[in-house]
Structures are given as structure tokens and as C-alpha cells.
Design a protein around this motif. Structure first.
Motif, PDB file in Angstrom:
ATOM      1  N   LEU B 123      40.147  42.968  51.475  1.00 47.92           N
ATOM      2  CA  LEU B 123      38.929  42.308  51.003  1.00 47.92           C
ATOM      3  C   LEU B 123      38.180  43.203  50.022  1.00 47.92           C
ATOM      4  N   ILE B 125      39.560  45.516  48.065  1.00 41.80           N
ATOM      5  CA  ILE B 125      40.304  45.542  46.802  1.00 41.80           C
ATOM      6  C   ILE B 125      40.040  44.258  46.022  1.00 41.80           C
ATOM      7  N   ALA B 126      40.016  43.135  46.725  1.00 40.69           N
ATOM      8  CA  ALA B 126      39.751  41.856  46.055  1.00 40.69           C
ATOM      9  C   ALA B 126      38.360  41.864  45.442  1.00 40.69           C
ATOM     10  N   ALA B 129      38.397  44.004  42.308  1.00 38.89           N
ATOM     11  CA  ALA B 129      39.088  43.302  41.215  1.00 38.89           C
ATOM     12  C   ALA B 129      38.210  42.193  40.640  1.00 38.89           C
ATOM     13  N   LEU B 130      37.520  41.486  41.518  1.00 41.13           N
ATOM     14  CA  LEU B 130      36.641  40.399  41.052  1.00 41.13           C
ATOM     15  C   LEU B 130      35.507  40.958  40.201  1.00 41.13           C
ATOM     16  N   MET B 132      35.554  43.731  38.477  1.00 39.66           N
ATOM     17  CA  MET B 132      36.092  44.166  37.182  1.00 39.66           C
ATOM     18  C   MET B 132      36.399  42.959  36.304  1.00 39.66           C
ATOM     19  N   GLY B 133      36.845  41.874  36.922  1.00 38.05           N
ATOM     20  CA  GLY B 133      37.120  40.672  36.150  1.00 38.05           C
ATOM     21  C   GLY B 133      35.858  40.114  35.509  1.00 38.05           C
ATOM     22  N   LEU B 134      34.787  40.068  36.279  1.00 37.03           N
ATOM     23  CA  LEU B 134      33.532  39.559  35.737  1.00 37.03           C
ATOM     24  C   LEU B 134      33.007  40.493  34.650  1.00 37.03           C
TER      25      LEU B 134
END
Lengths: 331, 223
Positions: B123, B125-126, B129-130, B132-134
């Protein structure tokens, strides 16, 4: 095809009709006898489709990498590395001192795959014809987040989406070699969602497939019945087998029909072979080795279908990954 | 003007989407259906077991690959439970139990299979990643040279605010109260005890393996 007394648009309609015929036949058989059809299609077409794919890629690769060598290097490293990693995960898990569990390992594999894919798209966007690809990194991170929430889902998405890549490749090939056929082909593609919906409508409430033998369990497991536990395994196997058969039909029948500029065994249309000398011999050895692998695969299927199928679908990850940089170069 | 109208409609749609999607509604109770049930007698068993194929449950676990140890992960291994031959000298077990009783209505005091253990790092790591995506997405939008970028950014921010706000407003309602389950089966009880529940990969038949003691009790009650 070019000698038929038909206009080019009519030839395109005939081609699209052939594609639709393959798709409809595949959907009917996959829905009616999914396990038997799956066994038959993999046995008959798995090896030959890989060989024909390799032959097609050889025909499209440039004789020299030139300024594209970084793209080819990253592609090669990704294809080999990811395939090796995928094949080694089960044996790592068998190790009693394994520190990571399956979910983490597949999460890592999926993340590396997505980073590799984003890198290739970015590199491709910087060569002609150029396109804007800044969106790929935010999208990649979003997908990585999803992968870590559900590591196995991405693998099953690949299993179901990969067969559709052949349709995209065929579209690009027609654009290159038979542009007049493209409108008819794209209209013909409409049968795909219709057939998928028909299979779902017909089979969504069907009972699960019987059979506890290893082959049936391997087939239903590969289609994801353990992951999508609330979905009928009959539907899952039918969908997967249908998509696989369309994939095989495109590679074994349609792409050789339009994509080879000569017969499969003629080397003059392979740019790398035209360099002569050791390159030509290497291409010959590669193609003959491929034929030997096809014959070996058939023999192993006859001896032990279940084990051969499991091994094949692990090693087949290599050809799934190889299609990606190739498709990117065709866009 | 058209852009403003389209944006307004989009935001209105987003504001009601959490309510319309009804994401807090629990899945419906499965319809009763007839499934094959086999009852075995294993004189060597120390306890009775009931073996349910995974497809008949909502339990999910990784399949055991050929050659892979079944405990290659955190999930308890499915066992191979069925006696390969009937106990010598024993009569074939009689189907004293109503095998047409729907699975969802059988009452049994059972232990459920252990749920797979989730790695808490996933959770985290997710989430990273989220984030960094935003962040990357925002940087990409702002660095784009065309004039429509600012409109796009404003629309994106407004959509996010509306969606978050309406989710907080609508989507935290508790699920509706489910009607009470159908009452107990009004039949004589032949056996009232515990059975070990095991979930199997594959198959479509529920198997009940009785130990000697339970079988003897059933025969006694049946008489």
C-alpha cells in the motif's frame, strides 16, 4: 492477392471478410468446446505462429541499427531480462530461504515492465515521426500504483490484451503495404467487440467447466478462474481461447498474406541477410533453429501436453515482449 | 461559452457519480443453486472435513503450479483430501443428508480458511507511485506550450475538488440493512458438531469426509 481481377477496395473487403470469418469461427468453437479447442489451437498454431512472427520481424528489422542502437539495446535487455525474471520466479519461490512472497515478486516484475515500456515509448517519441510523449510517465506511475494494489491483475490483463496486439500490428502493416484495404479492415474489426459481447451474454451464467485433470486445470488457471472466482470458468476459457485463436489466425494467415514481400524461405527481402557473409548464415541458422523448435514443441505436446503447455507459456513471454518494441517502431 | 457549459456539465456529473455508482452497496446474496455433493467415509480420519471448491466461495488464492511447493506464499495450501478407495468392508455411505439443500442455507459451525496475509508495504509503494504520477502529470501539463494548457489544468483541479468533495458527502453512507437470512432448516438434526472447512482449487463438487465417529452417530440417529 494482387493478381485477382478485383478492384483494390474489393480486395480489401475480401480480406476483411476473411478476418471476420476466422473470428466468428473461433468464437463459435471457443464457446462450444473451450477446453478441446484450446488444446487443439495451442498444439497446432503456437509453434508456427512464433516462427512466422520471427520471420516477419526479421523482414522488417533494418540491416544496421545506426542511430537507433540505444532503442534496440534497451529493447533487447528488456526482452531477455524480463523473460528470464518471469521464468525464474517459480523456482525462487520454491527456495526455502526466499525472502519475498509471490505478490511482491510479481509486483516488482510488473513495475520493471512498465518502466521499460515507458522508456521505450519515450525513446521512440524522439525519432521520426516524432510525437509528444510526456504523458507516458504519469500514466506509468499510475499503473505502477495499481499493480502494487493488485499484483496479479496486471498479468491477467496482459494475457487478455496481448492477443489484440496482432490486430494493431496488422493495421500498421496494411497502412504500409495495402492502404486501400484499411477502411474495410477497420470495419471488419467491429466483429471483435460484438463477438466478445456475444460470448459474455451467452456464457456468463454457464456452470464452471468440469475436469480436475492437470491439463484442464492449467487451461482454466491460465484463463484466470482462480483470480476471477465469481466468473464462470467456461466464459473465461472461451474468451481467452477466442482471443488466442484470432491472434494465431492473424499471424499464421493474414500477416503472411500481406506482410511478406516474398516467400517465407526467400532471404532476399530480409535486410540483415542482404549484408551477406556471416549475417546471411546467421539468419539461415536462426530460421532453421526456429523450425527445429517448432518440431520439438509438437513432439513434446504429443508426449506430455500439460507440462509442455506450462513451459511454453512461460517461455512465450519472450515473444509477447518482443512484439512491443516492434509495434512501437511501426507506429 | 460552449467550453464553460461542457465543463459545468462534466463537474455536475462528477458530483453525483459517487452516489450513482453506489460503491458501498454490498454484493447480492448468490441465488440458491443445485450442486453435486459427495459423502465419503474415511475410517482413519481424526475429524470430519467439508471440502468446497473455490469457485463456490469468494475465497481467492494463488493456484499451486506444478512442481511448486503449495506454501510458496502466505496462503494455506489446499490439500488433496479424498480417500482414493472406500474403506475395506464398509458399506457405501448413505446420503442421509439432503444434498439438494442450497449451500447458502446450510448451517454448520465451521472454521473458515485463512485469508491470505497482505504485505503492508504494498500500500505504501502504491501510494508513493500515485504521488509521483500526480506530480509528473502536473509538471507535464504545466510545461506544455499550448494555450489550452491552463484551461485544462483548471478543469482538472476543479474536477478533482468536486469529486473529492462529493465522495466525502455521498459515499460514506453505511450499506443498507440486508433482510434477515432465512431461518433454520426445519428438519431433524442427524449430527450437530464441527467440521474442518477446506477450500479446493478447481472442481465443482462439495465433498464431505466423515470420520468413523460421526458416521456411527449418523447411523444411530437415522435408526
Amino acid at each position: 492477392m494482387s493478381t485477382l481481377p478485383l478492384s483494390k477496395p474489393d480486395q480489401g473487403r475480401l480480406f476483411a471478410g476473411g478476418f471476420a470469418f476466422i473470428a466468428v469461427l473461433a468464437a463459435m468453437l471457443a464457446g462450444w468446446i473451450p477446453i478441446a479447442f484450446s488444446i487443439a489451437t495451442v498444439f497446432l498454431f503456437a509453434g508456427p505462429h512464433n516462427w512466422l512472427e520471427a520471420r516477419y520481424i526479421l523482414g522488417r528489422l533494418p540491416a544496421r541499427t545506426g542511430k537507433l542502437w540505444p532503442f534496440f539495446a534497451v529493447s533487447f535487455l528488456g526482452i531477455v531480462g524480463l523473460t528470464a525474471g518471469f521464468a525464474l520466479i517459480p523456482s525462487y519461490l520454491r527456495n526455502s530461504s526466499a525472502m519475498l512472497e509471490a505478490e511482491s515478486l510479481y509486483g516488482i516484475w510488473d513495475s520493471v515492465f512498465l518502466v521499460w515500456l515507458a522508456t521505450l515509448v519515450t525513446m521512440r517519441s524522439r525519432t521520426n515521426p516524432r510525437f509528444e510523449a510526456g504523458w507516458v510517465w504519469p500514466l506509468m506511475f499510475m499503473l505502477v500504483a495499481g499493480v502494487w494494489l493488485e499484483p496479479f491483475a496486471f498479468g491477467f490483463a496482459l494475457v487478455y490484451l496481448h492477443p489484440l496486439m496482432a490486430l494493431w500490428l496488422l493495421d500498421r502493416e496494411l497502412r504500409r503495404s495495402h492502404r486501400e484495404w484499411l477502411p474495410a479492415y477497420r470495419r471488419g474489426l467491429l466483429v471483435m467487440p460484438m463477438l466478445l459481447l456475444a460470448l459474455v451474454a451467452r456464457l456468463h451464467s454457464s456452470p464452471n467447466l468440469p475436469g480436475d485433470d492437470p491439463v484442464s486445470r492449467a487451461i482454466t488457471g491460465h484463463a484466470g478462474d482462480w483470480f476471477l472466482a465469481g466468473v464462470s470458468s467456461h466464459l473465461l476459457v472461451a474468451l481467452h481461447t477466442f482471443l488466442e485463436m484470432v491472434h494465431y489466425g492473424v499471424w499464421v494467415v493474414l500477416i503472411p498474406l500481406v506482410g511478406y514481400r516474398s516467400r517465407a524461405w526467400e532471404l532476399e527481402t530480409i535486410p540483415v541477410a542482404r549484408r551477406g557473409g556471416v549475417w546471411r548464415k546467421a539468419v539461415v541458422v536462426l530460421l532453421l533453429f526456429g523450425l527445429l523448435l517448432v518440431l520439438t514443441l509438437w513432439s513434446c505436446f504429443l508426449l506430455d501436453y500439460g507440462t509442455t503447455r506450462s513451459v511454453y507459456f512461460t517461455v512465450a513471454m519472450l515473444h509477447v515482449l518482443a512484439e512491443i518494441p516492434f509495434l512501437l517502431r511501426m507506429i | 461559452m460552449r467550453t464553460i457549459i461542457a465543463a459545468g456539465l462534466l463537474l455536475a456529473g462528477l458530483s453525483i457519480s459517487p452516489k450513482v455508482s453506489r460503491a458501498d452497496i454490498p454484493p447480492p446474496v448468490p441465488e440458491p443453486k443445485s450442486i453435486p455433493v459427495k459423502i465419503y467415509l474415511d475410517e482413519k480420519a481424526k475429524e470430519s472435513r467439508i471440502l468446497v471448491p473455490q469457485n463456490l466461495t469468494t475465497v481467492r488464492f494463488r493456484p499451486v503450479r506444478p512442481g511448486l511447493p503449495p506454501n510458496a506464499g502466505n496462503v494455506p495450501p489446499p490439500t488433496s483430501p479424498l480417500p482414493t478407495s472406500p474403506a475395506p468392508g464398509s458399506a457405501p455411505p448413505k446420503a442421509d443428508i439432503d444434498t439438494d439443500t442450497p449451500v447458502s442455507q446450510i448451517e454448520a459451525d465451521v472454521e473458515y480458511a485463512a485469508e491470505p496475509i497482505k504485505n503492508p508495504n504494498h500500500l505504501m509503494i502504491a501510494g508513493v507511485a500515485l504521488t509521483m504520477g500526480l506530480g509528473c502529470g502536473g509538471v507535464w501539463l504545466l510545461r506544455r506550450p499550448d494555450a489550452s494548457t491552463l484551461r485544462g489544468v483548471v478543469l482538472l483541479v476543479a474536477s478533482g475538488v468536486v469529486l473529492c468533495g462529493s465522495t466525502l458527502l455521498w459515499a460514506n453512507a453505511p450499506p443498507p440493512v440486508r433482510p434477515p437470512v432465512v431461518g433454520k432448516i426445519d428438519l431433524p438434526i442427524l449430527s450437530d458438531g464441527k467440521m474442518k472447512l477446506e477450500v479446493l482449487q478447481g472442481g465443482d463438487t462439495i465433498s464431505i469426509i466423515l470420520d468413523k465417529e460421526t458416521y456411527a452417530k449418523l447411523q444411530k440417529e437415522a435408526k
